[in-house]
Design a protein around this motif. Sequence first.
Motif: not given
Length: 169
Positions: A91-119
């Motif tokens: 489980p990730p710790g505190p981060t400054t990465l963008r976070c979105v909530s979808v259907d009450d599930v929170d996802w951190i988005i790592d775009e550092s390897d775009a166009p391959r994204y890690r949620f």
Amino acid sequence: MSAPRSRRAPRALPRLVAAASVAVAALTALTACSQPVPFDPAPDAADPDCAAVVVRLPDEVAGQAERETNAQGTGAWGSPASVLLRCGVEPPGPTTLRCVSVDDVDWIIDESDAPRYRFTTYGRTPAVEVVVDNDVVAGTTVITDLSPAVAAIPAEGGCTDLEELPAEQ
């Protein structure tokens, strides 16, 4: 009297043998193309919550068909696989990465390897990681399709905005 019988094979037999040969060749080719997607399981893939997620995974994600995988706690979609899921990651710790909530599930988005994204799920243990080839599918569609299955893991927390943090005294 009956007419004499011919000892020749019926005309349909050669066609039947040819059709069967083509069917066997096609089946062999299709089987060769559908090898399991290779994975290294996450450290906590054997967690019962991961089993609860895997049995709820959809047959299709973002229009991509489900694929067989070779590791516990995993899922894959697309040919070649454009969506990869591993349950049981740290489980990730505190981060400054963008976070979105979808259907009450929170996802951190790592775009550092775009166009391959890690949620990666936030506030759930074990965490679920989803890698998306954004050239093939939209990450937001993927996590929308996967969130109902991931919700099988109870939330212990979630993303917060700086405005939600208590003021320092």
